[in-house]
Structures are given as structure tokens and as C-alpha cells.
Design a protein around this motif. Sequence first.
Motif, PDB file in Angstrom:
ATOM      1  N   VAL A   6       0.846  -1.138   0.004  1.00 42.31           N
ATOM      2  CA  VAL A   6      -0.079   0.042  -0.157  1.00 42.31           C
ATOM      3  C   VAL A   6       0.760   1.238   0.002  1.00 42.31           C
TER       4      VAL A   6
ATOM      5  N   SER B  58      -5.414  -3.542   6.084  1.00 47.16           N
ATOM      6  CA  SER B  58      -4.396  -4.366   5.881  1.00 47.16           C
ATOM      7  C   SER B  58      -4.620  -5.601   6.583  1.00 47.16           C
TER       8      SER B  58
ATOM      9  N   PHE C  31       2.358  -7.998   8.622  1.00 50.42           N
ATOM     10  CA  PHE C  31       2.157  -6.697   8.393  1.00 50.42           C
ATOM     11  C   PHE C  31       3.144  -5.824   8.786  1.00 50.42           C
TER      12      PHE C  31
ATOM     13  N   VAL D 247       1.636  -8.043   3.924  1.00 42.02           N
ATOM     14  CA  VAL D 247       1.195  -6.552   3.357  1.00 42.02           C
ATOM     15  C   VAL D 247       2.033  -5.596   3.794  1.00 42.02           C
TER      16      VAL D 247
ATOM     17  N   HIS E  85       2.721  -1.660   4.335  1.00 46.27           N
ATOM     18  CA  HIS E  85       2.349  -0.092   4.162  1.00 46.27           C
ATOM     19  C   HIS E  85       3.543   0.812   3.972  1.00 46.27           C
TER      20      HIS E  85
END
Length: 281
Positions: A61, A113, A123, A94, A96
Motif C-alpha cells: 500500500v 491491511s 504486516f 502486506v 504499508h
Amino acid sequence: MSSSSQSSPDRPSLTDLEALQRQRRRAVSRGHADVLHRIAAAEMKDRLSEVNRDFHAPAIVTGFPGFWSAEFPQAKVVSDDPVLDLSPASHDLVIHAMALHWADDPVGQIVQSARALREDGLFIAVCFGGQTLHEARAAMAQAEAEVTGGLSPRILPMGEIRDMGALLARAGLALPVADLVSQRASYRDLLHLAQDLRAMGEGNAMAARLRRPTRREIFARAGAVYAQAHPDRDDPSRIQASFDLVFLTGWAPSETQQKPLRPGSAQKSLADALNEIRNKP
């Protein structure tokens, strides 16, 4: 905005999303100053290399898809929109990347997320925080107060690492960890720093920002305050700027993960354990 989309009626938006996107597009079209993104990506890869696992379905992201797609070519890259284009339980990783500091609802970004992770998925977020640009914030505030008697929102509020780490638990992630990497940069003067921030796509995109040109005497006074208070250590004719990259790490819950012991479940006291250590030959 909430974790689903918009800001609540009683809470004004922090970020002017149109202005932010416009600044990012302009930065990319003029040659994105991506040195801090490169540092963030290198740190991210180092952290992933320490995890004893291969990731086969990563997602990223970010507001700078070109850069991060090149760094992680196997990943699905999506924009940091209020509603993330991620399907539930579809990724084992994921990331970010360098965008969470602009989110009106950072918890919502992390929650979305986390929902996109498979069981025991990882994450990791990296964004600006801590003492980032504290020198410029103080200099501009002092100058504007002296010249006009007021203050305008000019530099994005930065989250403290403890508060940002707490977001992981609020989002339901397990084994949360927060740490930061501090960087110092040298600039000719305040104008040079402002130009570099625009080249990074990190100019003032706050919704409450001043919508008319700033008076020249404010910048002149701020530049003088900055130069006196924060000279570069190696070259006092220049100024120093701080950038803190905050890293947030958490895992989608799984029965296979280590669990903390319940309070009172230890088999021996801390005092007994310390005595054993002291009495060892």
C-alpha cells in the motif's frame, strides 16, 4: 475518515487528498526525490530477511507505486486510498509504505491491511513519525508568531512511536513491534529544505493549511531562526533536518504463534531466577 471511508462529521479531515495526490504526481513527473524511500525499502528488505519464511502473495500500500513496484516486483501494489483495494485473507504479507503518516484514519488503514492477511501473515508499515522535521516546525512557528501573532498548520503532525505502536494492537494484530530509524539531512537553507520536500511529494497537503501566499518576512525570519538553532554539525553554514522512519510490525493471529504467559503462571519467581544466575560458578 473511518476505517471504511469518510471522516466523521464532527472530526475534520487532516489531509486534503486532492492536494496530496497532486503533489505526488508533480514530484514523480519532475523526478521523485526518493532517497528516503530507498532507505525505507532497504530497511524493509533487511527486516524481511530476518523472518524465517518465504512470502508468496505480498501486497504493498503506497502513494508511490512506481518506486515500490520496482523494489518488490512480485507484489500487488495498491494506492493508499481511504478504502484499500485488498481482498480479505488474500495475502501473506502486506507492506504499508511511506503513506500512513498522511492517513486521516491510520487505524482504519492498518485494520484493512490486517483483514487482507491470511492467518499468521505479516504486516509491516514504514512512515514518517517521531521527531521528523521538528526543527522546521519550531522555526516556522516562532517566526509566524513573531511576525503575525498567530500560527498556521504548515508541517504535518507526526505520531510518537509509542502511540503508533499501540495502533497495531487496536487493529487486532499479534506480536506488535515498533521501532524507528533516524536520518539527518543537510540543506543550504530553509528554502532548499522546502524545495526538497516538494520533490519528495511531502509538501503541505493539510486540509487546514493557509490558502494564501505566506508573507516573505515570515520565511526570512524562520530561516534565520532555523540557521541559528539547528546548524549542520559538519558545516555550520548549512542547516540540519531530522527524518524519523517509524517501522510497525504485527502478525495476523494464529494458534501456532507464541503466546505470552498468563499472569501468575510462572513456575518460579524472578528473585529465585536471579539468585540462580548469581550463584552460578
